[in-house]
Design a protein around this motif. Structure first.
Motif, PDB file in Angstrom:
ATOM      1  N   SER A 118       0.838  -1.192   0.000  1.00 20.24           N
ATOM      2  CA  SER A 118       0.000   0.000   0.000  1.00 20.24           C
ATOM      3  C   SER A 118       0.876   1.247   0.000  1.00 20.24           C
ATOM      4  O   SER A 118       1.699   1.439   0.899  1.00 20.24           O
ATOM      5  N   ALA A 119       0.672   2.090  -1.008  1.00 25.47           N
ATOM      6  CA  ALA A 119       1.431   3.348  -1.070  1.00 25.47           C
ATOM      7  C   ALA A 119       1.054   4.263   0.088  1.00 25.47           C
ATOM      8  O   ALA A 119       1.872   5.067   0.537  1.00 25.47           O
ATOM      9  N   HIS A 120      -0.169   4.134   0.591  1.00 24.23           N
ATOM     10  CA  HIS A 120      -0.635   5.006   1.670  1.00 24.23           C
ATOM     11  C   HIS A 120      -0.313   4.471   3.058  1.00 24.23           C
ATOM     12  O   HIS A 120       0.036   5.231   3.955  1.00 24.23           O
ATOM     13  N   ARG A 121      -0.422   3.168   3.241  1.00 25.09           N
ATOM     14  CA  ARG A 121      -0.256   2.593   4.572  1.00 25.09           C
ATOM     15  C   ARG A 121       1.159   2.114   4.872  1.00 25.09           C
ATOM     16  O   ARG A 121       1.484   1.831   6.015  1.00 25.09           O
ATOM     17  N   MET A 122       1.986   2.023   3.844  1.00 25.19           N
ATOM     18  CA  MET A 122       3.377   1.599   4.043  1.00 25.19           C
ATOM     19  C   MET A 122       4.285   2.289   3.023  1.00 25.19           C
ATOM     20  O   MET A 122       4.949   1.634   2.221  1.00 25.19           O
ATOM     21  N   PRO A 123       4.321   3.616   3.035  1.00 23.36           N
ATOM     22  CA  PRO A 123       5.053   4.356   2.007  1.00 23.36           C
ATOM     23  C   PRO A 123       6.540   4.049   1.967  1.00 23.36           C
ATOM     24  O   PRO A 123       7.133   4.051   0.882  1.00 23.36           O
TER      25      PRO A 123
ATOM     26  N   MET B  71       2.686   6.850  -8.333  1.00 20.56           N
ATOM     27  CA  MET B  71       3.891   6.932  -7.513  1.00 20.56           C
ATOM     28  C   MET B  71       4.966   5.983  -8.043  1.00 20.56           C
ATOM     29  O   MET B  71       6.149   6.318  -8.036  1.00 20.56           O
ATOM     30  N   ALA B  72       4.547   4.807  -8.517  1.00 22.57           N
ATOM     31  CA  ALA B  72       5.516   3.886  -9.125  1.00 22.57           C
ATOM     32  C   ALA B  72       6.165   4.554 -10.335  1.00 22.57           C
ATOM     33  O   ALA B  72       7.386   4.494 -10.512  1.00 22.57           O
ATOM     34  N   ALA B  73       5.349   5.220 -11.157  1.00 25.02           N
ATOM     35  CA  ALA B  73       5.882   5.894 -12.345  1.00 25.02           C
ATOM     36  C   ALA B  73       6.792   7.058 -11.979  1.00 25.02           C
ATOM     37  O   ALA B  73       7.735   7.365 -12.710  1.00 25.02           O
TER      38      ALA B  73
ATOM     39  N   ASP C 262      10.837   1.784  -1.342  1.00 21.87           N
ATOM     40  CA  ASP C 262      11.948   0.852  -1.530  1.00 21.87           C
ATOM     41  C   ASP C 262      11.655  -0.099  -2.701  1.00 21.87           C
ATOM     42  O   ASP C 262      12.533  -0.386  -3.519  1.00 21.87           O
ATOM     43  N   TYR C 263      10.412  -0.582  -2.802  1.00 22.24           N
ATOM     44  CA  TYR C 263      10.019  -1.465  -3.901  1.00 22.24           C
ATOM     45  C   TYR C 263      10.256  -0.783  -5.244  1.00 22.24           C
ATOM     46  O   TYR C 263      10.894  -1.335  -6.147  1.00 22.24           O
ATOM     47  N   ALA C 264       9.725   0.421  -5.388  1.00 16.44           N
ATOM     48  CA  ALA C 264       9.836   1.134  -6.671  1.00 16.44           C
ATOM     49  C   ALA C 264      11.277   1.547  -6.964  1.00 16.44           C
ATOM     50  O   ALA C 264      11.722   1.509  -8.106  1.00 16.44           O
TER      51      ALA C 264
END
Length: 169
Positions: free
Chosen positions: A37-42, A73-75, A47-49
């Motif tokens: 989750s981009a919101h709950r675990m930014p 956000m990934a982009a 780090d993933y992206a």
């Protein structure tokens, strides 16, 4: 090594996003699938992206509902193509997700498929990879022929039995 990262904001998105995985499998493309989750675990998302390119990902397929910030956000972080999959939501039937994903600012494009379009996201990722991979391109061409053959078979059956009998399937 996985060429495609499939990420979704919740496991409730899995029925849609699994269709992307199925298409990648059909074309023999390795992928890695996860829930972030981009919101709950930014911090974990960032780090993933940030590390996706060094992991060998050439495309990320990101599915999200509601505010749907995950693909954008990934982009913003990942330098290679990102495909956004808007997920149907209860409140606005996925239109909120669609608008969120397609309204990216200049310089941060996200290729976007239809609401719940996981299968098309997988096909689009395969097409992106096929630009430099003749084996994937050949599989895509064969797939298109299968689609055509399926429609031709339906056409022939309809013409043979008529619409009333056809509808009895």
């Amino acid at each position: 090594m996985a060429k495609v990262g499939i990420v979704m904001g919740s496991d409730s998105d899995l029925p849609v996003m699994s269709k992307a995985a199925e298409m990648l499998e059909r074309f023999g493309i390795d992928y890695e699938m996860t829930v972030i989750s981009a919101h709950r675990m930014p911090d974990i998302f960032f780090d993933y992206a940030k590390t996706a390119e060094e992991k060998g990902f050439q495309v990320i397929i990101a599915g999200a509902g509601g505010a749907a910030h995950l693909p954008g956000m990934a982009a913003a972080i990942f330098p290679l193509p990102v495909i956004g999959v808007p997920i149907h939501s209860k409140a606005l039937s996925g239109v909120d997700s669609l608008y969120s994903i397609v309204q990216m600012p200049a310089g941060i494009p996200v290729a976007t498929v239809a609401i719940d379009g996981g299968a098309n996201a997988g096909i689009l990722a395969a097409k992106m990879l096929a630009v430099a991979d003749p084996e994937i391109l050949a599989k895509l061409k064969a797939y298109k022929e299968e689609l055509k053959d399926g429609v031709v078979a339906k056409k022939e059956r309809l013409e043979k039995v008529g619409y009333k009998e056809y509808m009895k399937k």
